[in-house]
Design a protein around this motif. Structure first.
Motif, short mmCIF file in Angstrom:
data_model
loop_
_atom_site.label_atom_id
_atom_site.label_comp_id
_atom_site.label_asym_id
_atom_site.label_seq_id
_atom_site.Cartn_x
_atom_site.Cartn_y
_atom_site.Cartn_z
N TRP A 50 -8.26 2.98 1.00
CA TRP A 50 -9.10 2.03 1.71
C TRP A 50 -8.24 0.98 2.44
O TRP A 50 -8.47 0.65 3.59
N LEU B 7 -14.03 8.11 0.55
CA LEU B 7 -13.94 7.00 -0.37
C LEU B 7 -15.27 6.76 -1.10
O LEU B 7 -16.32 7.22 -0.64
N ASN C 281 -10.31 6.05 13.59
CA ASN C 281 -10.33 6.75 12.31
C ASN C 281 -11.77 6.85 11.79
O ASN C 281 -12.69 6.28 12.38
N ASN D 172 -10.55 5.44 -4.05
CA ASN D 172 -10.41 6.85 -3.72
C ASN D 172 -11.13 7.78 -4.71
O ASN D 172 -11.36 8.94 -4.41
N ALA E 125 0.83 -1.21 0.00
CA ALA E 125 0.00 0.00 0.00
C ALA E 125 0.86 1.26 0.00
O ALA E 125 0.43 2.32 -0.43
N GLU F 129 -3.34 7.36 9.06
CA GLU F 129 -4.53 6.81 8.40
C GLU F 129 -5.79 7.11 9.20
O GLU F 129 -6.57 6.23 9.53
N MET G 244 -17.45 -1.60 9.39
CA MET G 244 -16.23 -2.02 8.71
C MET G 244 -16.39 -3.42 8.12
O MET G 244 -15.89 -3.70 7.03
N LEU H 289 -5.13 1.15 3.61
CA LEU H 289 -4.44 1.65 4.81
C LEU H 289 -5.42 2.03 5.91
O LEU H 289 -5.16 1.84 7.09
N PHE H 290 -6.57 2.57 5.49
CA PHE H 290 -7.60 2.92 6.45
C PHE H 290 -8.03 1.67 7.23
O PHE H 290 -8.12 1.66 8.45
N MET H 291 -8.21 0.59 6.46
CA MET H 291 -8.64 -0.67 7.07
C MET H 291 -7.52 -1.23 7.96
O MET H 291 -7.78 -1.77 9.02
N ILE I 3 -13.91 -0.64 -2.85
CA ILE I 3 -13.91 0.77 -2.46
C ILE I 3 -12.66 1.46 -2.97
O ILE I 3 -11.55 0.90 -2.87
N LEU J 178 0.63 3.99 11.28
CA LEU J 178 -0.75 3.87 10.77
C LEU J 178 -1.70 4.79 11.54
O LEU J 178 -2.52 5.50 10.94
#
Lengths: 259, 552
Positions: free
Chosen positions: B29, A102, A248, A162, A16, A97, A152, B31-33, A160, A93
């Motif tokens: 998505w 999204l 987050n 960006n 990532a 993050e 989640m 990294l968010f997860m 999903i 993270l």
């Protein structure tokens, strides 16, 4: 959804961040860091400072991590849940993050509306004599006000991205961001207040017992100051409280399920 | 139902709004997860249990260490006296508890006060074994700059540190060798009492050395009032330690704030102690000098004569130096001179030669030699060198850095470490499993400290202990009448502190010295010594069951 497989987690983390996986077999992972990741993980700010000053692009390091303890070779870093490297990655993270916007990927050739959801992942900590955490993932439909839990887990099954997919358009929120968040807080507040708080009662009781013992200990003495300090310490240690911490959150534009 | 305070998080929504205004950057998505997954992984989903264990896969904890940590966190709410016997891993227990609190986000700022000689060792253990980023205090660091600081009491209580430390709010305070806080009138005690702290661990192998009020004082740091107030406690239990045995209620109360594991209940005996007494005879010349000294009654007070005899059993040098110091006037010189001259004529010490044999028998393995006397230490170092054996000295008086250095040298380069008594406390030498007691201390507690250096948590092999004693000397009396009679090496170690307290013997060393100095003949001294060991043994048998309850 917790991390069950550290090796896979690291693969996705470095991928990532656009780091090439040079070597990836069972239990051993070598990645070529990018400049950004070298700066984040390798702890050599002076190198980057001087190399940039001299006008060089710099030379990001490679990092080899051993996830299977059987494969330890004494040369490379053994990484496990407790190792400082994981700690570093997790705080990286947590810092970076936190916020997102999204879009659900919809494969369509006609105009499709995407509805805004405010999704937040909130860690609730209950602190009495001991401490316990609970995670709540909650989503609020910013047009009709519907709320959903375990958001989640639901999102996990969608694609999903960006960017907004072709032929799709977004609906503007009816509920403002701040008031939406207030609604979420209110729901969580009711949720915790409805619980049975034996832990808090037990903690309060211990607090009172200890304060009583303390008064007995200092009885007849003029050490007002000392006693106050001790009482403060007891209160600090036992006063039950609950904290909400947003891990987050973000706006997710999702296709309406009903249609 | 009382209202519970709820602390909301307002940072998030404001930060998010700002981020929307600047149109990003937004997390992908994936990294968010991942952040969400990481948070799920690091949280503590239940009040109980040790989360730290998932984070320390490389550690192999013993059962008693795990249950100790659990008990402190779950039942004692983070304030406790850890009173395991020497060598059962109090540091490990404390590290595990601190780690647990840090992982649960309950401790951020911690102060760790340990003896100066152990500061580096603590830092190393916390960092390497527990990944706790602890730093040792350096002059240039302000006290509020680092979260976990290790320091010595002497540094901490000295101005300006004292004032700065008192200003801090510590989430966690640890004091090692906490028996030094047993007296509530001392500066150390008051300093520790006035520190602002949430959780607190006091570590000591000897929570009650003499009087029960000592434990009262330790408990007052953790939980004032738990044992009542000072005056009534003193009135009820103060002088007499036996009360602990009689008073089941008091014992229960103490168990609520103290955990004590003994070698017996910790099932620690997997590692065997092989104990061997090596009897040797003086050479003829040595024996002659010994008798000469023994019979020179008039000049010396009995007290110093017994010391001189012990010294002669250790090395010519030790005795010679003491004698030299005694020559203060002419009549004395007349009597002492012939003795010192005779000592000068003596060959190498018989015992030193025996020690070389023992070291050679160890076949290149590491050996620690303990002696009571500095002069002997120097002599042995020279003598071993003459015999091609590498050795390093170790003394309590060494600076911290030098101690660490000597330990390093011993671990990696030298075969032998020659330590004097003061070196007994603190250093961990579990990589070594041969120990020679070159001369025996008269205080068996010190012997326990000595053996505890190698027979401790982390020792993988059986340990070999050699006690060298010379026949027909004062050493023989001590060896046969005291140590062997009470089976000290196998059994009593670990219980002796409580036994002596039970008997109201403050200082066994002076007790024995008195026996020798007040006895008209060797025979009388023998009988008295014999009586002393009988009493110790009897008390030991009586307390054995009690110890089981006193522990956990």
């Amino acid at each position: 959804m917790a991390i069950n497989h550290l090796h896979a987690f690291l693969e996705s983390y470095f991928s990532a961040h656009h780091c090439e996986l040079l070597h990836d077999t069972n239990g051993v992972l070598t990645v070529q860091l990018t400049e950004e990741m070298d700066r984040a993980l390798m702890n050599r700010p002076f190198y980057w400072h001087y190399i940039k000053k001299m006008g060089h692009p710099g030379d990001p390091k490679q990092l080899t991590l051993i996830t299977d303890p059987e494969k330890r070779d004494g040369k490379h870093e053994w990484i496990h849940y407790g190792s400082p490297r994981v700690h570093q990655i997790i705080s990286h993270l947590h810092t970076n993050e936190k916020y997102t916007k999204l879009f659900e990927h919809v494969d369509t050739d006609h105009k499709t509306a995407l509805f805004p959801w405010l999704v937040t992942n909130i860690k609730i900590s209950y602190q009495g004599k001991q401490k316990m955490d609970e995670m709540i993932s909650i989503g609020l439909h910013l047009v009709n006000g519907i709320m959903k839990l375990e958001m989640m887990d639901e999102l996990q099954h969608k694609t999903i991205k960006n960017t907004i997919p072709d032929y799709c358009y977004t609906i503007s929120p009816m509920i403002k961001l701040h008031s939406g968040f207030k609604r979420i807080e209110k729901v969580l507040e009711n949720y915790v207040l409805d619980q049975n708080h034996e832990w808090a009662e037990a903690s309060r009781q211990t607090m009172e017992e200890e304060i009583n013992l303390l008064r007995h200990f200092y009885k007849g003495e003029t050490a007002e100051q000392d006693m106050k300090k001790e009482i403060d310490e007891i209160k600090k240690r036992y006063s039950p409280y609950i904290t909400f911490k947003v891990i987050n959150g973000g706006i997710f534009y999702l296709k309406d399920e009903a249609k | 139902m009382n209202q519970i305070d709820i602390q909301q998080d307002s940072m998030f929504i404001n930060g998010f709004e700002e981020r929307l205004n600047t149109e990003g950057p937004f997390s992908s998505w994936d990294l968010f997860m991942m952040n969400y997954q990481a948070a799920l992984t690091t949280m503590a989903p239940s009040f109980n249990g040790l989360k730290a264990l998932d984070y320390l896969p490389q550690m192999d904890f013993l059962d008693h260490q795990l249950s100790c940590a659990r008990q402190v966190v779950e039942d004692m709410n983070g304030r406790a006296i850890l009173a395991d016997e020497v060598g059962l891993g109090k540091t490990i227990e404390a590290g595990l508890i601190l780690k647990e609190y840090m992982l649960r986000g309950l401790v951020k700022k911690a102060l760790i006060i340990v003896p100066a000689s152990l500061v580096n060792q603590w830092a190393q253990e916390l960092n390497e074994k527990f990944y706790i980023p602890a730093v040792t205090f350096r002059k240039s660091y302000p006290w509020d700059q680092y979260d976990v600081i290790i320091t010595s009491m002497d540094t901490a209580k000295r101005s300006p540190h004292r004032e700065q430390i008192l200003e801090q709010d510590y989430d966690f305070l640890l004091v090692d060798e906490a028996h030094k806080l047993k007296n509530h009138k001392t500066k150390n005690f008051n300093f520790v009492k006035s520190l602002k702290k949430t959780y607190c661990l006091l570590l000591t192998a000897t929570p009650v050395q003499n009087r029960l009020v000592e434990i009262f004082n330790l408990v007052s740091i953790l939980k004032p009032g738990h044992l009542g107030d000072y005056d009534s406690f003193l009135e009820q239990y103060g002088k007499d330690r036996k009360k602990l045995k009689q008073d089941g209620y008091l014992k229960q109360l103490i168990q609520k704030v103290m955990i004590r594991n003994t070698r017996q209940n910790a099932k620690f005996d997997a590692i065997k102690r092989n104990i061997e007494t090596i009897w040797i005879d003086f050479a003829e010349e040595e024996r002659a000098v010994y008798s000469q000294l023994e019979n020179a009654v008039d000049v010396f007070p009995a007290f110093s004569k017994i010391t001189l005899l012990r010294e002669l059993c250790s090395s010519r040098e030790a005795c010679y130096l003491s004698l030299q110091k005694m020559i203060t006037d002419e009549p004395r010189e007349k009597i002492i001179k012939p003795i010192t001259e005779a000592i000068e004529e003596l060959p190498q010490h018989t015992k030193a030669a025996k020690v070389v044999d023992l070291i050679n028998q160890a076949g290149g393995e590491k050996v620690i030699v303990f002696t009571e006397y500095r002069a002997t230490q120097v002599y042995l170092q020279w003598y071993l060198k003459e015999n091609g054996i590498t050795s390093v000295p170790y003394r309590g008086g060494f600076k911290k850095g030098k101690k660490d250095w000597m330990k390093q040298l011993f671990e990696h380069h030298a075969q032998v470490l020659i330590a004097t008594e003061a070196g007994g406390e603190g250093i961990n030498l579990q990589f070594c499993n041969h120990l020679i007691n070159y001369d025996l201390p008269w205080n068996p507690m010190r012997l326990e400290q000595r053996i505890g250096r190698i027979h401790r948590y982390g020792q993988a092999n059986d340990v070999h202990i050699y006690n060298v004693a010379i026949r027909g000397t004062v050493e023989e009396h001590i060896m046969t009448l005291l140590y062997e009679k009470i089976n000290l090496f196998e059994q009593v170690i670990g219980h002796l502190d409580s036994i002596l307290a039970e008997l109201n013997i403050n200082d066994i060393e002076s007790e024995i010295q008195t026996i020798f100095s007040e006895s008209a003949s060797t025979g009388e001294a023998k009988i008295k010594l014999d009586n002393l060991s009988s009493v110790i043994q009897l008390t030991h048998e009586e307390t054995q069951q009690e110890e089981q309850q006193y522990g956990n």
